[in-house]
Design an enzyme around this catalytic site. Structure first.
Site, PDB file in Angstrom:
ATOM      1  N   GLU A  52     -62.488  58.545 -50.643  1.00  0.00           N
ATOM      2  CA  GLU A  52     -62.252  59.151 -49.342  1.00  0.00           C
ATOM      3  C   GLU A  52     -63.194  58.578 -48.277  1.00  0.00           C
ATOM      4  O   GLU A  52     -64.345  58.249 -48.558  1.00  0.00           O
ATOM      5  CB  GLU A  52     -62.394  60.663 -49.441  1.00  0.00           C
ATOM      6  CG  GLU A  52     -61.279  61.230 -50.305  1.00  0.00           C
ATOM      7  CD  GLU A  52     -61.239  62.745 -50.376  1.00  0.00           C
ATOM      8  OE1 GLU A  52     -60.122  63.275 -50.350  1.00  0.00           O
ATOM      9  OE2 GLU A  52     -62.295  63.388 -50.480  1.00  0.00           O
TER      10      GLU A  52
ATOM     11  N   CYS B 204     -67.886  57.926 -42.137  1.00  0.00           N
ATOM     12  CA  CYS B 204     -68.609  58.252 -43.365  1.00  0.00           C
ATOM     13  C   CYS B 204     -67.931  57.480 -44.503  1.00  0.00           C
ATOM     14  O   CYS B 204     -66.763  57.721 -44.820  1.00  0.00           O
ATOM     15  CB  CYS B 204     -68.538  59.770 -43.568  1.00  0.00           C
ATOM     16  SG  CYS B 204     -69.410  60.325 -45.023  1.00  0.00           S
TER      17      CYS B 204
ATOM     18  N   CYS C  29     -69.666  59.590 -58.830  1.00  0.00           N
ATOM     19  CA  CYS C  29     -71.109  59.355 -58.773  1.00  0.00           C
ATOM     20  C   CYS C  29     -71.707  59.792 -60.104  1.00  0.00           C
ATOM     21  O   CYS C  29     -71.344  60.839 -60.637  1.00  0.00           O
ATOM     22  CB  CYS C  29     -71.746  60.145 -57.631  1.00  0.00           C
ATOM     23  SG  CYS C  29     -73.518  59.813 -57.454  1.00  0.00           S
TER      24      CYS C  29
ATOM     25  N   CYS D   4     -75.706  65.619 -58.918  1.00  0.00           N
ATOM     26  CA  CYS D   4     -76.417  66.689 -58.215  1.00  0.00           C
ATOM     27  C   CYS D   4     -75.555  67.952 -58.360  1.00  0.00           C
ATOM     28  O   CYS D   4     -74.332  67.896 -58.247  1.00  0.00           O
ATOM     29  CB  CYS D   4     -76.617  66.327 -56.750  1.00  0.00           C
ATOM     30  SG  CYS D   4     -77.575  64.819 -56.570  1.00  0.00           S
TER      31      CYS D   4
ATOM     32  N   CYS E 190     -72.862  69.191 -55.609  1.00  0.00           N
ATOM     33  CA  CYS E 190     -72.021  68.162 -54.985  1.00  0.00           C
ATOM     34  C   CYS E 190     -70.711  67.968 -55.733  1.00  0.00           C
ATOM     35  O   CYS E 190     -70.704  67.761 -56.945  1.00  0.00           O
ATOM     36  CB  CYS E 190     -72.801  66.843 -54.921  1.00  0.00           C
ATOM     37  SG  CYS E 190     -71.809  65.451 -54.348  1.00  0.00           S
TER      38      CYS E 190
ATOM     39  N   GLY F  60     -70.376  58.756 -53.802  1.00  0.00           N
ATOM     40  CA  GLY F  60     -71.213  57.791 -54.512  1.00  0.00           C
ATOM     41  C   GLY F  60     -72.622  57.654 -53.979  1.00  0.00           C
ATOM     42  O   GLY F  60     -72.952  58.124 -52.891  1.00  0.00           O
ATOM     43  N   GLU F  61     -73.445  56.997 -54.785  1.00  0.00           N
ATOM     44  CA  GLU F  61     -74.835  56.725 -54.409  1.00  0.00           C
ATOM     45  C   GLU F  61     -74.918  55.251 -54.001  1.00  0.00           C
ATOM     46  O   GLU F  61     -74.847  54.356 -54.852  1.00  0.00           O
ATOM     47  CB  GLU F  61     -75.745  57.034 -55.620  1.00  0.00           C
ATOM     48  CG  GLU F  61     -77.160  56.506 -55.527  1.00  0.00           C
ATOM     49  CD  GLU F  61     -77.896  56.887 -54.236  1.00  0.00           C
ATOM     50  OE1 GLU F  61     -77.965  58.080 -53.908  1.00  0.00           O
ATOM     51  OE2 GLU F  61     -78.401  55.973 -53.564  1.00  0.00           O
TER      52      GLU F  61
ATOM     53  N   SER G 299     -77.708  56.688 -46.966  1.00  0.00           N
ATOM     54  CA  SER G 299     -78.235  57.961 -47.476  1.00  0.00           C
ATOM     55  C   SER G 299     -78.402  57.835 -48.978  1.00  0.00           C
ATOM     56  O   SER G 299     -77.486  57.400 -49.677  1.00  0.00           O
ATOM     57  CB  SER G 299     -77.250  59.090 -47.153  1.00  0.00           C
ATOM     58  OG  SER G 299     -77.669  60.289 -47.757  1.00  0.00           O
TER      59      SER G 299
ATOM     60  N   SER H  24     -81.894  62.393 -49.313  1.00  0.00           N
ATOM     61  CA  SER H  24     -81.404  63.724 -49.691  1.00  0.00           C
ATOM     62  C   SER H  24     -82.525  64.451 -50.413  1.00  0.00           C
ATOM     63  O   SER H  24     -82.679  64.330 -51.627  1.00  0.00           O
ATOM     64  CB  SER H  24     -80.181  63.579 -50.586  1.00  0.00           C
ATOM     65  OG  SER H  24     -79.121  63.056 -49.837  1.00  0.00           O
ATOM     66  N   LEU H  25     -83.307  65.198 -49.664  1.00  0.00           N
ATOM     67  CA  LEU H  25     -84.504  65.831 -50.229  1.00  0.00           C
ATOM     68  C   LEU H  25     -84.151  67.155 -50.918  1.00  0.00           C
ATOM     69  O   LEU H  25     -84.388  67.321 -52.116  1.00  0.00           O
ATOM     70  CB  LEU H  25     -85.537  66.031 -49.115  1.00  0.00           C
ATOM     71  CG  LEU H  25     -86.945  66.408 -49.551  1.00  0.00           C
ATOM     72  CD1 LEU H  25     -87.543  65.405 -50.513  1.00  0.00           C
ATOM     73  CD2 LEU H  25     -87.861  66.571 -48.324  1.00  0.00           C
ATOM     74  N   HIS H  26     -83.646  68.103 -50.169  1.00  0.00           N
ATOM     75  CA  HIS H  26     -83.063  69.352 -50.693  1.00  0.00           C
ATOM     76  C   HIS H  26     -84.022  70.332 -51.353  1.00  0.00           C
ATOM     77  O   HIS H  26     -83.619  71.458 -51.676  1.00  0.00           O
ATOM     78  CB  HIS H  26     -81.905  69.078 -51.659  1.00  0.00           C
ATOM     79  CG  HIS H  26     -80.840  68.205 -51.100  1.00  0.00           C
ATOM     80  ND1 HIS H  26     -80.385  68.308 -49.805  1.00  0.00           N
ATOM     81  CD2 HIS H  26     -80.131  67.180 -51.650  1.00  0.00           C
ATOM     82  CE1 HIS H  26     -79.444  67.400 -49.589  1.00  0.00           C
ATOM     83  NE2 HIS H  26     -79.280  66.698 -50.685  1.00  0.00           N
TER      84      HIS H  26
ATOM     85  N   CYS I  80     -69.381  67.446 -45.716  1.00  0.00           N
ATOM     86  CA  CYS I  80     -70.344  66.883 -46.674  1.00  0.00           C
ATOM     87  C   CYS I  80     -70.188  67.528 -48.029  1.00  0.00           C
ATOM     88  O   CYS I  80     -70.136  68.751 -48.135  1.00  0.00           O
ATOM     89  CB  CYS I  80     -71.776  67.172 -46.248  1.00  0.00           C
ATOM     90  SG  CYS I  80     -72.194  66.550 -44.671  1.00  0.00           S
TER      91      CYS I  80
HETATM   92  N1  SAH Z   1     -75.303  59.884 -52.676  1.00  0.00           N
HETATM   93  C1  SAH Z   1     -75.906  59.878 -51.404  1.00  0.00           C
HETATM   94  C2  SAH Z   1     -74.906  59.907 -50.262  1.00  0.00           C
HETATM   95  C3  SAH Z   1     -73.690  60.794 -50.379  1.00  0.00           C
HETATM   96  S1  SAH Z   1     -73.863  62.505 -50.203  1.00  0.00           S
HETATM   97  C4  SAH Z   1     -76.892  61.019 -51.266  1.00  0.00           C
HETATM   98  O1  SAH Z   1     -76.899  61.894 -52.122  1.00  0.00           O
HETATM   99  O2  SAH Z   1     -77.674  60.991 -50.327  1.00  0.00           O
HETATM  100  C5  SAH Z   1     -74.189  62.787 -48.478  1.00  0.00           C
HETATM  101  C6  SAH Z   1     -74.994  64.068 -48.223  1.00  0.00           C
HETATM  102  O3  SAH Z   1     -74.215  65.260 -48.484  1.00  0.00           O
HETATM  103  C7  SAH Z   1     -76.205  64.146 -49.134  1.00  0.00           C
HETATM  104  O4  SAH Z   1     -77.342  64.579 -48.440  1.00  0.00           O
HETATM  105  C8  SAH Z   1     -75.756  65.189 -50.123  1.00  0.00           C
HETATM  106  O5  SAH Z   1     -76.838  65.762 -50.793  1.00  0.00           O
HETATM  107  C9  SAH Z   1     -74.992  66.152 -49.257  1.00  0.00           C
HETATM  108  N2  SAH Z   1     -74.140  67.077 -50.016  1.00  0.00           N
HETATM  109  C10 SAH Z   1     -73.637  66.906 -51.254  1.00  0.00           C
HETATM  110  N3  SAH Z   1     -72.904  68.001 -51.617  1.00  0.00           N
HETATM  111  C11 SAH Z   1     -72.951  68.853 -50.579  1.00  0.00           C
HETATM  112  C12 SAH Z   1     -72.352  70.147 -50.331  1.00  0.00           C
HETATM  113  N4  SAH Z   1     -71.575  70.718 -51.244  1.00  0.00           N
HETATM  114  N5  SAH Z   1     -72.592  70.738 -49.158  1.00  0.00           N
HETATM  115  C13 SAH Z   1     -73.349  70.119 -48.208  1.00  0.00           C
HETATM  116  N6  SAH Z   1     -73.911  68.916 -48.377  1.00  0.00           N
HETATM  117  C14 SAH Z   1     -73.728  68.283 -49.554  1.00  0.00           C
HETATM  118 FE1  SF4 Z   2     -74.143  61.516 -56.011  1.00  0.00          FE
HETATM  119 FE2  SF4 Z   2     -75.125  62.003 -53.550  1.00  0.00          FE
HETATM  120 FE3  SF4 Z   2     -73.393  63.731 -54.714  1.00  0.00          FE
HETATM  121 FE4  SF4 Z   2     -75.900  63.488 -55.652  1.00  0.00          FE
HETATM  122  S1  SF4 Z   2     -75.281  64.239 -53.621  1.00  0.00           S
HETATM  123  S2  SF4 Z   2     -74.020  63.564 -56.902  1.00  0.00           S
HETATM  124  S3  SF4 Z   2     -76.261  61.300 -55.388  1.00  0.00           S
HETATM  125  S4  SF4 Z   2     -72.956  61.637 -54.112  1.00  0.00           S
END
Ligand code: SAH
Ligand code: SF4
Length: 367
Positions: free
Chosen positions: A91, A104, A111, A115, A118, A170-171, A202, A224-226, A344
């Site tokens: 997508e 985007c 991936c 996480c 996600c 994806g990463e 990212s 992506s710190l979180h 996202c």
């Molecule tokens: N893999 C990379 C880039 C793709 S994700 C990464 O993790 O950075 C893009 C952003 O969306 C990241 O910061 C990710 O943590 C965030 N994200 C993933 N799942 C989400 C969700 N369910 N709600 C809001 N943000 C989310």
């Molecule tokens: Fe992969 Fe980014 Fe989703 Fe983590 S947040 S599973 S690294 S796409």
């Protein structure tokens, strides 16, 4: 075997041209036709000699993913599902704003990093995208956006792409070589001509690859710190067990040495009752005190089968205010396109999971 020219950046096209007995400057002409004018037809490339056009028609193709669906959300966000073969789909999302249009872009089918919050991560992993499939997303978006100018849509929703964020499926740093070649094309004046600051990678924190990106192509970096500590980040972003926060922040410092006037964007998904308390905010402030940075808070977007809840708007506001009062520039990401599951973390595409393994084993497999 025919060669897909969409897989080459400027340097690759020079090598291709000299390899077929042509002058290197032909590469620039090809770049402009393919990427600036969006042409996939050699016959239309009028300043190339007829002999060369015929040679290209035999030896090369310009092939990009096929559009399966093309949805426009009520807020103008547009999402394409693109076929990339063997039943897999990725997508791409276009987010129009008054003064810019952000695309985007996805970098992998699924991936492997799993996480826990996600949607893409829940689906497993199939394969890396090729350069053609990555840059093809930008090619398709520009072309379709320009051709739909006459539709009954507000003018700004038809603006072509001015910014790219590698925040789709994806990463990106786990598909380093192909992503960097695609970045070269995004920055190349003969292709998309975007400035380094308008292209953002990212990452969930692959430390060695952050160092390689710094050396090779230091575009804007989002992390992506979180979570403000390893115990919590280990649970949310499992790759943290391999590259813990201290190492990640050290890599951010090194990155900024290559791009001294820049800052790191820390993304922080707001999960109710998990990482959204004032104590977490204070821990974050202490953590990043010597890193030039901005925070981007992302309200959690749910998806079928997700275990988390979105923090309330009030909690997000309080969290933001605590960071702001400490002098940290903090924005709250607007949730765009959630009526078409384009926000996202909602990107699911179609992933034929090849790993069928637990998250821990998948992460072991990443260098
Ligand atoms: N893999 C990379 C880039 C793709 S994700 C990464 O993790 O950075 C893009 C952003 O969306 C990241 O910061 C990710 O943590 C965030 N994200 C993933 N799942 C989400 C969700 N369910 N709600 C809001 N943000 C989310
Ligand atoms: Fe992969 Fe980014 Fe989703 Fe983590 S947040 S599973 S690294 S796409």
């Amino acid at each position: 075997m025919t060669i897909n020219l969409l897989n080459y950046d400027g340097k690759g096209l020079v090598d291709f041209c000299t390899g077929i007995g042509e002058k290197p400057f032909r590469a620039k002409q090809l770049l402009r036709w393919i990427h600036q004018y969006g042409t996939a037809d050699f016959d239309a490339m009028s300043d190339l000699a007829k002999g060369l056009r015929e040679k290209l028609a035999v030896q090369a193709v310009i092939e990009f993913p096929q559009i399966i669906t093309d949805y426009v959300a009520t807020d103008g966000t547009r999402k394409w599902l693109l076929a990339v073969g063997a039943g897999n789909g990725i997508e791409t999302v276009f987010i129009p704003e008054a003064n810019r249009g952000t695309l985007c872009v996805s970098s992998q089918v699924g991936c492997a990093l799993a996480c826990t919050f996600c949607s893409t991560g829940k689906q497993g992993f199939n394969r890396n995208l090729t350069v053609a499939e990555i840059i093809g997303q930008l090619w398709i978006a520009n072309k379709t956006l320009r051709s739909s100018v006459s539709d009954n849509m507000p003018a700004h929703t038809n603006r072509a792409v001015t910014n790219v964020v590698m925040m789709g499926m994806g990463e990106p740093l786990a598909n380093f070589d192909n992503v960097v070649t695609a970045l070269d094309l995004m920055l190349d004046d003969h292709a998309y001509g975007l400035s380094r600051r308008r292209v953002t990678v990212s990452t969930s924190g692959l430390v060695p690859a952050i160092d390689r990106l710094r050396e090779r192509c230091p575009v804007a970096l989002a992390i992506s710190l979180h979570a403000p500590n390893d115990a919590l980040r280990d649970q949310l972003v499992p790759i943290n067990k391999k590259y813990p926060i201290k190492e990640l922040l050290a890599a951010c410092q090194r990155y900024l040495l290559a791009a001294p006037r820049d800052f790191i964007t820390f993304e922080y998904v707001m999960l109710a009752g998990v990482n959204d308390s004032i104590t977490h905010a204070r821990e974050l402030i202490a953590l990043v005190h010597d890193t030039p940075c901005k925070f981007n808070l992302i309200p959690f977007n749910s998806f079928p089968g997700s275990d988390f809840k979105r923090s309330t708007a009030e909690t997000v506001r309080v969290f933001r205010d605590v960071l702001m009062q400490a002098g940290l520039v903090t924005t709250v990401r607007k949730t765009r396109g959630d009526d078409i599951a384009a926000a996202c973390g909602q990107l699911a595409g179609q992933v034929k999971d090849k790993t069928r393994r637990t998250a821990a084993v998948r992460i072991e497999a990443i260098q």
